[in-house]
Write a protein that holds these residues in place. Structure first.
Motif, mmCIF file in Angstrom:
data_model
loop_
_atom_site.group_PDB
_atom_site.id
_atom_site.type_symbol
_atom_site.label_atom_id
_atom_site.label_comp_id
_atom_site.label_asym_id
_atom_site.label_seq_id
_atom_site.Cartn_x
_atom_site.Cartn_y
_atom_site.Cartn_z
ATOM 1 N N GLY A 72 0.976 -1.274 -0.027
ATOM 2 C CA GLY A 72 0.061 -0.048 0.007
ATOM 3 C C GLY A 72 0.772 1.258 0.176
ATOM 4 O O GLY A 72 0.481 2.280 -0.514
ATOM 5 N N ALA A 73 1.961 1.248 0.489
ATOM 6 C CA ALA A 73 2.949 2.420 0.753
ATOM 7 C C ALA A 73 3.460 2.799 -0.858
ATOM 8 O O ALA A 73 3.641 4.076 -1.030
ATOM 9 C CB ALA A 73 4.188 2.042 1.615
ATOM 10 N N PRO B 97 -0.488 4.757 -3.505
ATOM 11 C CA PRO B 97 -1.427 5.350 -2.974
ATOM 12 C C PRO B 97 -2.714 5.462 -3.622
ATOM 13 O O PRO B 97 -2.784 5.379 -4.909
ATOM 14 C CB PRO B 97 -0.831 6.648 -3.002
ATOM 15 N N GLY B 98 -3.717 5.417 -2.756
ATOM 16 C CA GLY B 98 -5.330 5.578 -3.348
ATOM 17 C C GLY B 98 -5.639 4.070 -3.661
ATOM 18 O O GLY B 98 -6.990 3.923 -4.004
ATOM 19 N N ARG B 99 -4.994 3.079 -3.761
ATOM 20 C CA ARG B 99 -5.444 1.591 -4.091
ATOM 21 C C ARG B 99 -5.664 0.979 -2.867
ATOM 22 O O ARG B 99 -5.165 0.770 -2.141
ATOM 23 C CB ARG B 99 -4.133 0.962 -4.778
ATOM 24 N N TRP C 100 -6.751 -2.768 2.646
ATOM 25 C CA TRP C 100 -5.885 -1.334 3.305
ATOM 26 C C TRP C 100 -5.911 -0.364 2.244
ATOM 27 O O TRP C 100 -5.823 -0.764 1.096
ATOM 28 C CB TRP C 100 -4.545 -2.084 3.657
ATOM 29 N N ARG C 101 -6.071 0.704 2.561
ATOM 30 C CA ARG C 101 -6.095 1.858 1.524
ATOM 31 C C ARG C 101 -5.415 2.902 2.488
ATOM 32 O O ARG C 101 -5.996 3.404 3.229
ATOM 33 C CB ARG C 101 -7.208 2.212 0.803
ATOM 34 N N ASP C 102 -4.012 3.403 1.877
ATOM 35 C CA ASP C 102 -3.673 4.852 2.464
ATOM 36 C C ASP C 102 -3.548 4.930 3.848
ATOM 37 O O ASP C 102 -3.965 5.745 4.469
ATOM 38 C CB ASP C 102 -4.510 5.935 1.876
ATOM 39 N N GLY C 103 -2.852 3.500 4.365
ATOM 40 C CA GLY C 103 -2.544 3.895 5.777
ATOM 41 C C GLY C 103 -3.685 3.325 6.755
ATOM 42 O O GLY C 103 -3.626 3.259 8.028
#
Length: 194
Positions: A64-65, A68-70, A116-119
């Motif tokens: 995820g890092a 972004p946005g996925r 998970w998305r953007d943290g």
């Protein structure tokens, strides 16, 4: 959802499950220090299901890092036999030893999936199938090892229930997809809601 989700896994079985279900996805292998995460979880008093969730989350976070946005799907599976946690065997001798340890006993396969998305963890789920191997003979074990070969080294249990190793089992309770490494039906439900 725009872009398809990303599966943070190199597991051919997990990829095949999503593929067979007709889910569009990208896949990237997540490189995380699983042994270190397991040690931290053990020291913190977490059980195997909670540890499987932490591992799935770490894999999703790692990929995820980079995207972004996925939405990233992380998955992991533990094997717990009477409080002893097993890893994928290093070689065929280790696979044989592991199967001997499981012989005649019930073990659990906590299998976790995280989106998970953007943290942020959007969703998490864990299933804990229970599997029992019968008291197989050394000849039965040798036959399965010969039939399966190195494929057993890719499994935390040193077996593939979808292959000849099924002959070593007495009972299986729980979700079939989770046993293979991904709680597919709950995941599909989450993806539909997205």
């Amino acid at each position: 959802m725009g872009h398809p989700p990303i599966l943070a896994s190199k597991s051919a079985t997990r990829r095949q499950m999503l593929d067979s279900a007709g889910v569009a996805f990208d896949a990237h292998s997540a490189d995380v220090d699983e042994a270190a995460i397991k040690e931290i979880c053990r020291a913190g008093g977490l059980d195997a299901p909670a540890t499987a969730l932490k591992l799935a989350e770490a894999k999703a976070a790692a990929i995820g890092a980079r995207f972004p946005g996925r939405v990233v799907i992380g998955a992991d599976q533990m094997l717990d036999c009477g409080g002893v946690w097993f890893d994928k065997p290093a070689d065929m001798a280790a696979a044989a030893d592991q199967l001997r340890h499981l012989r005649g006993r019930m073990h659990e396969l906590p299998t976790a999936v995280v989106c998970w998305r953007d943290g942020v963890v959007l969703w998490r789920h864990v299933e804990t199938p229970r599997l029992t191997l019968h008291a197989f003979t050394e000849a039965e074990l040798a036959s399965v090892l010969a039939a399966e070969g190195d494929r057993l080294l890719d499994s935390v249990g040193a077996y593939r229930v979808e292959g000849p190793a099924i002959r070593l089992f007495q009972a299986i309770e729980g979700d079939w997809f989770s046993i293979l490494g991904l709680p597919l039906l709950p995941l599909l439900g989450f993806l539909r809601r997205q």
